[in-house]
Every structure is written in structure tokens, then in C-alpha cells.
Design an enzyme around this catalytic site. Structure first.
Site: not given
Ligand SMILES: CC(C)(COP(=O)(O)OP(=O)(O)OC[C@H]1O[C@@H](n2cnc3c(N)ncnc32)[C@H](O)[C@@H]1OP(=O)(O)O)[C@@H](O)C(=O)NCCC(=O)NCCS
Length: 215
Positions: A80, A147
Site C-alpha cells: 500500500g 472524469h
């Protein structure tokens, strides 16, 4: 299609979640995509080793000697920490190994979403349209990337985090679980956004912010 050999790094939590993603990719495909060779780790705990053994996978030992003594294969880093992941990925690539891109079949991708080599996408992730994910980016379960966002190399987006549209997440930054980054913001290289934070302004490289609004 012949299954490609794949070695993974990390026997701990995310390393085993990565194995789940690989298994899911194989199950969703008509033919096996990845043939898991085994798992590398420099300092696995006894319970990590037991968990790897119970999956029927060999533990291959510490990373560096294996990487230097084996011919080119695919690898995926299940660690991680962005900085540790960067060090490990560079080591593999230095020795000619090739990063695998592993995307859980339940993840969704908008038009022109690009995943660079080494990307790991977990279950339930939503990647919106025209998103670019840099090499060795990790997107954890149920995170959303809005987006036109750009994620640099080695970025970690932890479970359930929401990156709004047109954000710029620079190299090796980490977005904590359940955090929200508002639209159009830049998160500087190696910055850390705390779990459940709401980021309302740009974050300086290397800084740590937390809370609502994040400071
Ligand atoms: C923000 C963060 C980086 C701080 O780490 P740290 O510097 O080691 O902080 P500490 O644990 O020493 O805590 C310092 C203080 O911040 C508080 N704190 C820690 N994390 C916090 C968070 N996410 N939001 C608000 N406060 C937080 C602690 O309660 C403590 O407060 P106190 O000084 O009043 O006692 C870390 O707690 C975090 O949220 N990391 C992301 C973790 C994550 O995503 N986990 C999921 C993995 S799948």
C-alpha cells in the site's frame, strides 16, 4: 491463449487482496490469464505466511535475491505504501521484469480511461471518462475517480475515496479511505490525505492534511 506467469510482492493485507483481484480476473476470463508463480516478501509475519500457504501458493522468499536471479517475468506489487511500492517496482524494472496491469472485473471504466502498466484496480471501483492512471497506481475497493482526472505514478487511492472531476494527483500521493477531493484540485507529490477528509483546496507536496475541511 497461454497464461502468463505472474509473481506478486507482499504477503500482508493488500498483497493478499491483490491475489483476490488476480483470481477474479482469471475466473471472469474464458481462459486463465495469469498463472501465479508465488509471493515475495522481505518480512512476512507467521500469519501472513500461513494465509499464503492456505491459498496453495508458494512463498518465494525476500524480494531482492529473487528479482536478481530470475529471468524476465510479470510482476505486481501488493504494497500500500507509495514510496515502498516505487522502490520495489524500480527494482523489478531494473532487472528487466514487466509490470502487470490487474483490474477487477467489477470495476467500470469510462471512454478513454487509461491504466498504465502496474496499475491495480480493486472490486467496485468506478473510473470515469478520460481518466489517466499512472504506472503502479493502486485504486482500492469502491473508490471513484472522476472524469478527466490524472493520477501520477505510485498514487494510492484507499477504499471508498472519491476523487472529483479534473483532479491532478501527483506522484506517490496517498488519499485515505473515504476521503473526498473536490473538483479540479491538485494533490502534491507524496502528500497524504487523511481518512474521511474533505479536501477543498490544493495540497502541497509532502504535506499531510486531515479533517473537514482538510488542513
Ligand atoms: C491522517 C493520517 C495520515 C495521520 O497519521 P499520523 O500522523 O500517524 O497521525 P496520528 O495517528 O499520530 O494522530 C495524530 C492526531 O490526528 C488525529 N487523526 C488521525 N487521523 C485522522 C483523520 N483521518 N482525520 C482526523 N483526525 C485524524 C488523531 O486522532 C490524533 O489526534 P490528537 O493529536 O488530537 O490525539 C492517518 O491517520 C490517516 O488517516 N491515514 C490514512 C489511513 C487509511 O486510509 N487507512 C485505510 C487503509 S486501507
Amino acid at each position: 491463449m497461454t497464461a502468463a506467469p505472474l509473481v506478486t510482492v507482499g504477503a500482508a493485507g493488500f498483497g493478499r487482496e491483490l491475489l483476490d483481484v488476480v483470481d477474479a480476473v482469471n475466473k471472469a476470463s474464458a481462459e486463465t490469464v495469469w498463472e501465479l508463480t508465488g509471493v515475495l516478501d522481505d518480512a512476512p509475519s507467521d500469519s501472513d505466511l500461513d494465509n499464503i500457504d492456505r491459498r496453495g501458493l508458494p512463498f518465494l522468499g525476500p524480494v531482492e535475491p529473487w528479482v536478481a536471479s530470475h529471468s524476465s517475468t510479470h510482476f505486481a506489487v501488493g504494497v500500500g505504501s507509495p514510496s515502498v511500492r516505487r522502490r520495489l517496482a524500480r527494482l523489478f524494472e531494473h532487472h528487466g521484469h514487466r509490470p502487470a496491469t490487474v483490474c477487477h472485473p467489477t470495476a467500470t471504466f469510462g471512454f478513454d480511461a487509461v491504466c498504465a502498466p502496474g496499475t491495480v484496480i480493486c472490486a467496485g471501483v468506478q473510473i470515469s471518462t478520460n481518466v489517466h492512471l499512472g504506472p503502479h497506481t493502486h485504486v482500492n475497493p469502491n473508490a471513484t475517480i472522476g472524469h478527466d482526472s490524472v493520477l501520477g505514478a505510485y498514487v494510492s487511492v484507499n477504499p471508498g475515496a472519491v476523487i472529483s472531476g479534473a483532479c491532478d494527483l501527483e506522484e506517490a500521493c496517498l488519499i485515505g479511505a473515504g476521503a473526498v477531493v473536490l473538483q479540479g484540485l491538485r494533490i502534491g507529490a507524496e502528500a497524504i490525505v487523511g481518512a474521511a477528509a474533505c479536501v477543498t483546496g490544493p495540497v502541497d507536496p509532502g504535506s499531510v492534511v486531515k479533517g473537514v475541511p482538510a488542513r
